[in-house]
Design a protein around this motif. Structure first.
Motif, mmCIF file in Angstrom:
data_model
loop_
_atom_site.group_PDB
_atom_site.id
_atom_site.type_symbol
_atom_site.label_atom_id
_atom_site.label_comp_id
_atom_site.label_asym_id
_atom_site.label_seq_id
_atom_site.Cartn_x
_atom_site.Cartn_y
_atom_site.Cartn_z
ATOM 1 N N ALA A 79 1.326 -1.149 0.179
ATOM 2 C CA ALA A 79 0.053 -0.604 -0.072
ATOM 3 C C ALA A 79 0.682 1.643 0.303
ATOM 4 O O ALA A 79 2.344 1.666 0.472
ATOM 5 N N ASP A 80 0.015 2.264 -0.903
ATOM 6 C CA ASP A 80 1.071 3.768 -0.601
ATOM 7 C C ASP A 80 0.704 4.245 -0.368
ATOM 8 O O ASP A 80 -1.004 4.443 -0.963
ATOM 9 N N LEU A 81 0.435 5.238 -0.385
ATOM 10 C CA LEU A 81 -0.398 7.037 0.221
ATOM 11 C C LEU A 81 0.471 8.318 -0.409
ATOM 12 O O LEU A 81 1.775 8.991 0.842
ATOM 13 N N PRO A 82 0.075 8.909 -1.280
ATOM 14 C CA PRO A 82 0.900 9.721 -1.293
ATOM 15 C C PRO A 82 0.644 10.922 -0.978
ATOM 16 O O PRO A 82 -0.534 11.801 0.434
ATOM 17 N N SER A 83 1.422 12.353 -1.007
ATOM 18 C CA SER A 83 1.166 13.325 -0.145
ATOM 19 C C SER A 83 0.116 14.051 -0.963
ATOM 20 O O SER A 83 -0.708 14.974 -0.066
ATOM 21 N N ALA A 84 -0.635 13.986 -1.471
ATOM 22 C CA ALA A 84 -2.214 14.580 -1.631
ATOM 23 C C ALA A 84 -2.213 13.077 -3.461
ATOM 24 O O ALA A 84 -1.736 13.018 -4.291
ATOM 25 N N GLY A 85 -3.480 13.143 -3.133
ATOM 26 C CA GLY A 85 -4.286 11.955 -3.571
ATOM 27 C C GLY A 85 -4.449 10.122 -2.587
ATOM 28 O O GLY A 85 -4.703 10.661 -1.724
ATOM 29 N N SER A 86 -5.531 9.722 -3.470
ATOM 30 C CA SER A 86 -6.022 8.455 -2.987
ATOM 31 C C SER A 86 -4.673 7.694 -2.741
ATOM 32 O O SER A 86 -3.591 7.336 -3.278
ATOM 33 N N THR A 87 -4.749 6.811 -1.597
ATOM 34 C CA THR A 87 -4.117 5.237 -1.453
ATOM 35 C C THR A 87 -4.220 4.373 -2.551
ATOM 36 O O THR A 87 -5.054 3.939 -3.498
ATOM 37 N N ASN A 88 -3.271 3.525 -2.495
ATOM 38 C CA ASN A 88 -2.774 2.445 -3.159
ATOM 39 C C ASN A 88 -2.946 1.221 -2.444
ATOM 40 O O ASN A 88 -1.707 0.936 -1.506
ATOM 41 N N TYR A 89 -4.189 -0.056 -2.850
ATOM 42 C CA TYR A 89 -3.749 -0.877 -2.202
ATOM 43 C C TYR A 89 -3.569 -2.189 -2.895
ATOM 44 O O TYR A 89 -4.323 -2.391 -4.557
ATOM 45 N N ALA A 90 -2.485 -3.448 -2.905
ATOM 46 C CA ALA A 90 -2.831 -4.403 -3.520
ATOM 47 C C ALA A 90 -3.976 -5.369 -3.294
ATOM 48 O O ALA A 90 -4.291 -5.463 -2.411
ATOM 49 N N ALA A 91 -4.396 -5.935 -4.367
ATOM 50 C CA ALA A 91 -5.798 -6.101 -4.481
ATOM 51 C C ALA A 91 -5.861 -7.275 -3.441
ATOM 52 O O ALA A 91 -6.635 -7.294 -2.988
ATOM 53 N N SER A 92 -4.647 -7.999 -2.950
ATOM 54 C CA SER A 92 -4.453 -8.912 -1.684
ATOM 55 C C SER A 92 -4.895 -8.975 -0.192
ATOM 56 O O SER A 92 -5.291 -9.864 0.369
ATOM 57 N N VAL A 93 -4.815 -7.429 -0.161
ATOM 58 C CA VAL A 93 -5.153 -7.285 0.999
ATOM 59 C C VAL A 93 -6.132 -5.805 1.221
ATOM 60 O O VAL A 93 -6.473 -5.610 2.461
ATOM 61 N N LYS A 94 -6.564 -5.782 0.137
ATOM 62 C CA LYS A 94 -7.418 -4.486 0.023
ATOM 63 C C LYS A 94 -8.723 -5.164 1.524
ATOM 64 O O LYS A 94 -9.185 -6.011 0.845
ATOM 65 N N GLY A 95 -9.091 -4.205 1.870
ATOM 66 C CA GLY A 95 -10.403 -4.591 2.541
ATOM 67 C C GLY A 95 -9.862 -5.232 4.189
ATOM 68 O O GLY A 95 -10.878 -4.906 5.375
ATOM 69 N N ARG A 96 -8.295 -5.925 4.224
ATOM 70 C CA ARG A 96 -7.657 -5.716 4.912
ATOM 71 C C ARG A 96 -6.656 -4.685 6.280
ATOM 72 O O ARG A 96 -6.694 -5.134 7.465
ATOM 73 N N PHE A 97 -6.048 -4.882 4.928
ATOM 74 C CA PHE A 97 -5.152 -3.217 5.609
ATOM 75 C C PHE A 97 -5.738 -2.239 5.420
ATOM 76 O O PHE A 97 -6.259 -1.670 4.458
#
Length: 120
Positions: free
Chosen positions: A49-67
């Motif tokens: 997962a990553d989180l830009p200073s401006a923008g939305s988060t990105n999650y790997a499909a395998s962890v979405k909803g859990r992390f």
């Protein structure tokens, strides 16, 4: 000199939770993206997962909803709350950040890694 220091790894049973934290220190003018990667034995390092200073988060499909990734910009910290852990989440987890330090451009920095082991 910039350092990323992780904490919070360990051993947990399947279905359990862990929280990873990473603090950036040193001469820091600006941090762009902060995130977490992981590398399991015999596999390539992958984005969790990553989180830009401006923008939305990105999650790997395998962890979405859990992390869940969160960031504290005032403290130059990023955390990863990991719930419903599975044995295939077992890996070394690395903190990553793009940081503008003493230069005019952003450099890519990595933490030393923290082991997460999920037992079945």
């Amino acid at each position: 000199q910039v350092q990323l220091v992780e904490s919070g790894g360990g051993l947990v049973q399947a279905g359990g939770s862990l929280r990873l934290s990473c603090a950036a220190s040193g001469t820091i003018f600006s941090i762009r993206t902060m995130g977490w990667y992981r590398q399991a034995p015999g596999k390539q390092r992958e984005l969790v997962a990553d989180l830009p200073s401006a923008g939305s988060t990105n999650y790997a499909a395998s962890v979405k909803g859990r992390f869940t990734i969160t960031r504290d910009n005032a403290k130059n910290m990023v955390s990863l709350q990991m719930n419903s852990l599975r044995p295939d989440d077992t890996a070394v987890y690395y903190c990553n950040a793009f940081i503008k330090s003493t230069t005019y451009y952003y450099n890519n920095y990595w933490g030393q890694g923290t082991q997460v082991t999920v037992s079945s």
